[in-house]
Write a protein that holds these residues in place. Structure first.
Motif, PDB file in Angstrom:
ATOM      1  N   ALA A 147      64.163  50.630  88.921  1.00  0.00           N
ATOM      2  CA  ALA A 147      63.906  50.454  87.491  1.00  0.00           C
ATOM      3  C   ALA A 147      65.056  49.715  86.817  1.00  0.00           C
ATOM      4  O   ALA A 147      64.847  48.852  85.964  1.00  0.00           O
ATOM      5  N   ALA A 148      66.280  50.044  87.200  1.00  0.00           N
ATOM      6  CA  ALA A 148      67.439  49.360  86.636  1.00  0.00           C
ATOM      7  C   ALA A 148      67.394  47.875  86.954  1.00  0.00           C
ATOM      8  O   ALA A 148      67.697  47.030  86.095  1.00  0.00           O
ATOM      9  N   ASP A 149      66.981  47.546  88.169  1.00  0.00           N
ATOM     10  CA  ASP A 149      66.877  46.139  88.557  1.00  0.00           C
ATOM     11  C   ASP A 149      65.853  45.426  87.694  1.00  0.00           C
ATOM     12  O   ASP A 149      66.087  44.294  87.227  1.00  0.00           O
ATOM     13  N   ILE A 150      64.715  46.068  87.431  1.00  0.00           N
ATOM     14  CA  ILE A 150      63.669  45.455  86.603  1.00  0.00           C
ATOM     15  C   ILE A 150      64.154  45.285  85.169  1.00  0.00           C
ATOM     16  O   ILE A 150      63.923  44.251  84.533  1.00  0.00           O
ATOM     17  N   LEU A 151      64.831  46.304  84.650  1.00  0.00           N
ATOM     18  CA  LEU A 151      65.356  46.214  83.285  1.00  0.00           C
ATOM     19  C   LEU A 151      66.322  45.046  83.133  1.00  0.00           C
ATOM     20  O   LEU A 151      66.302  44.320  82.138  1.00  0.00           O
ATOM     21  N   GLN A 152      67.163  44.855  84.155  1.00  0.00           N
ATOM     22  CA  GLN A 152      68.150  43.774  84.077  1.00  0.00           C
ATOM     23  C   GLN A 152      67.511  42.401  84.245  1.00  0.00           C
ATOM     24  O   GLN A 152      67.858  41.455  83.532  1.00  0.00           O
ATOM     25  N   ARG A 153      66.548  42.299  85.172  1.00  0.00           N
ATOM     26  CA  ARG A 153      65.962  40.994  85.458  1.00  0.00           C
ATOM     27  C   ARG A 153      64.967  40.544  84.399  1.00  0.00           C
ATOM     28  O   ARG A 153      64.941  39.373  84.031  1.00  0.00           O
ATOM     29  N   THR A 154      64.144  41.465  83.919  1.00  0.00           N
ATOM     30  CA  THR A 154      63.072  41.055  83.006  1.00  0.00           C
ATOM     31  C   THR A 154      63.417  41.228  81.535  1.00  0.00           C
ATOM     32  O   THR A 154      62.841  40.559  80.679  1.00  0.00           O
ATOM     33  N   GLY A 155      64.339  42.157  81.243  1.00  0.00           N
ATOM     34  CA  GLY A 155      64.653  42.408  79.842  1.00  0.00           C
ATOM     35  C   GLY A 155      66.054  42.050  79.428  1.00  0.00           C
ATOM     36  O   GLY A 155      66.385  42.116  78.241  1.00  0.00           O
ATOM     37  N   GLY A 156      66.904  41.684  80.392  1.00  0.00           N
ATOM     38  CA  GLY A 156      68.285  41.360  80.038  1.00  0.00           C
ATOM     39  C   GLY A 156      69.115  42.569  79.670  1.00  0.00           C
ATOM     40  O   GLY A 156      70.129  42.449  78.965  1.00  0.00           O
ATOM     41  N   PHE A 157      68.721  43.758  80.139  1.00  0.00           N
ATOM     42  CA  PHE A 157      69.497  44.964  79.850  1.00  0.00           C
ATOM     43  C   PHE A 157      70.800  44.965  80.629  1.00  0.00           C
ATOM     44  O   PHE A 157      70.887  44.412  81.727  1.00  0.00           O
ATOM     45  N   LEU A 158      71.800  45.594  80.048  1.00  0.00           N
ATOM     46  CA  LEU A 158      73.110  45.744  80.681  1.00  0.00           C
ATOM     47  C   LEU A 158      73.319  47.200  81.069  1.00  0.00           C
ATOM     48  O   LEU A 158      72.849  48.108  80.372  1.00  0.00           O
ATOM     49  N   THR A 159      74.016  47.430  82.161  1.00  0.00           N
ATOM     50  CA  THR A 159      74.336  48.793  82.585  1.00  0.00           C
ATOM     51  C   THR A 159      75.653  49.216  81.934  1.00  0.00           C
ATOM     52  O   THR A 159      76.639  48.489  81.986  1.00  0.00           O
ATOM     53  N   SER A 160      75.647  50.396  81.324  1.00  0.00           N
ATOM     54  CA  SER A 160      76.840  50.903  80.651  1.00  0.00           C
ATOM     55  C   SER A 160      77.075  52.348  81.058  1.00  0.00           C
ATOM     56  O   SER A 160      76.119  53.104  81.269  1.00  0.00           O
ATOM     57  N   PRO A 161      78.342  52.752  81.174  1.00  0.00           N
ATOM     58  CA  PRO A 161      78.629  54.153  81.513  1.00  0.00           C
ATOM     59  C   PRO A 161      78.415  55.051  80.308  1.00  0.00           C
ATOM     60  O   PRO A 161      78.740  54.680  79.172  1.00  0.00           O
ATOM     61  N   GLY A 162      77.839  56.208  80.548  1.00  0.00           N
ATOM     62  CA  GLY A 162      77.618  57.178  79.488  1.00  0.00           C
ATOM     63  C   GLY A 162      78.147  58.534  79.885  1.00  0.00           C
ATOM     64  O   GLY A 162      78.567  58.745  81.031  1.00  0.00           O
ATOM     65  N   PRO A 163      78.165  59.504  78.962  1.00  0.00           N
ATOM     66  CA  PRO A 163      78.710  60.837  79.269  1.00  0.00           C
ATOM     67  C   PRO A 163      77.919  61.567  80.348  1.00  0.00           C
ATOM     68  O   PRO A 163      78.444  62.473  80.993  1.00  0.00           O
ATOM     69  N   ARG A 164      76.637  61.180  80.543  1.00  0.00           N
ATOM     70  CA  ARG A 164      75.821  61.838  81.556  1.00  0.00           C
ATOM     71  C   ARG A 164      75.366  60.851  82.631  1.00  0.00           C
ATOM     72  O   ARG A 164      74.307  61.006  83.219  1.00  0.00           O
TER      73      ARG A 164
END
Length: 215
Positions: A34-51
């Motif tokens: 899902a992360a791969d799809i979010l990045q490839r199709t939507g331009g989402f970035l991965t960010s560190p969060g508290p959880r």
């Protein structure tokens, strides 16, 4: 025979929504696929969060770009078999006038409630919807006017107090709406009180007291 609850892969569910505090469009949950799809199709970035890591769109994107990327990513996830919840406000395929139509229906319903009111408390409930301090229609409308006034002044490059007359009157209009809300709330408070029965007048032809008769 004992029934056992099925195991749901909750972490594979993806929620795409707009964080009200930061204004960022975020995607929470999902697998690495899902992360791969979010990045490839939507331009989402991965960010560190508290959880753990989450995904977000870049800062500063116009609203229409946010909606386009979120909608594109959600449909790509659905096509790949993922379960997705997309915030309706980010769905570009939703009816463009859906929110406006809902607002008009709400106002029509309030007018019908006012016409059908059979008690003072029912009238008070309608007036509360109109003028409640935080979520009432008038305070929310005032907020729109104030923001439009500030934006128009900034776009004209006018200093406070030096706006063109039509724009300056937006400020006085906002004050008028505040006063109107106060008037309506006073009427609402009065309507919410239990009705006082009028005092009963003395009955005609009442018998005189013994003292009066002796006179």
């Amino acid at each position: 025979m004992n029934q056992t609850e099925p195991d749901f892969w909750v972490l594979e569910y993806v929620t795409i929504t707009k964080d009200p505090r930061t204004g960022l469009v975020v995607a929470i949950g999902g697998t690495e696929q899902a992360a791969d799809i979010l990045q490839r199709t939507g331009g989402f970035l991965t960010s560190p969060g508290p959880r753990g890591d989450y995904h977000r769109l870049p800062h500063g994107l116009p609203i229409e770009q946010q909606r386009l990327k979120a909608t594109t990513a959600s449909h790509a996830l659905l096509a790949a078999g993922h379960s997705v919840h997309l915030d309706p406000a980010l769905n570009m395929l939703a009816a463009p006038d859906g929110e406006r139509d809902a607002a008009l229906r709400y106002l029509t319903h309030l007018a019908e409630r006012a016409s059908a009111a059979e008690t003072s408390s029912a009238v008070a409930e309608v007036l509360t919807e109109v003028a409640a301090p935080v979520h009432g229609l008038l305070p929310l409308t005032r907020e729109v006017i104030v923001r439009a006034w500030i934006a128009a002044s900034d776009l004209h490059g006018a200093a406070p107090g030096e706006e063109p007359e039509p724009i300056a009157r937006l400020g006085s209009t906002a004050n008028s709406l505040s006063e109107a809300a106060r008037v309506i709330l006073r009427a609402r408070n009065h309507a919410a009180r239990p009705a006082q029965r009028p005092a009963t007048a003395p009955a005609a032809g009442r018998a005189q007291s013994p003292v009066s008769r002796r006179r």
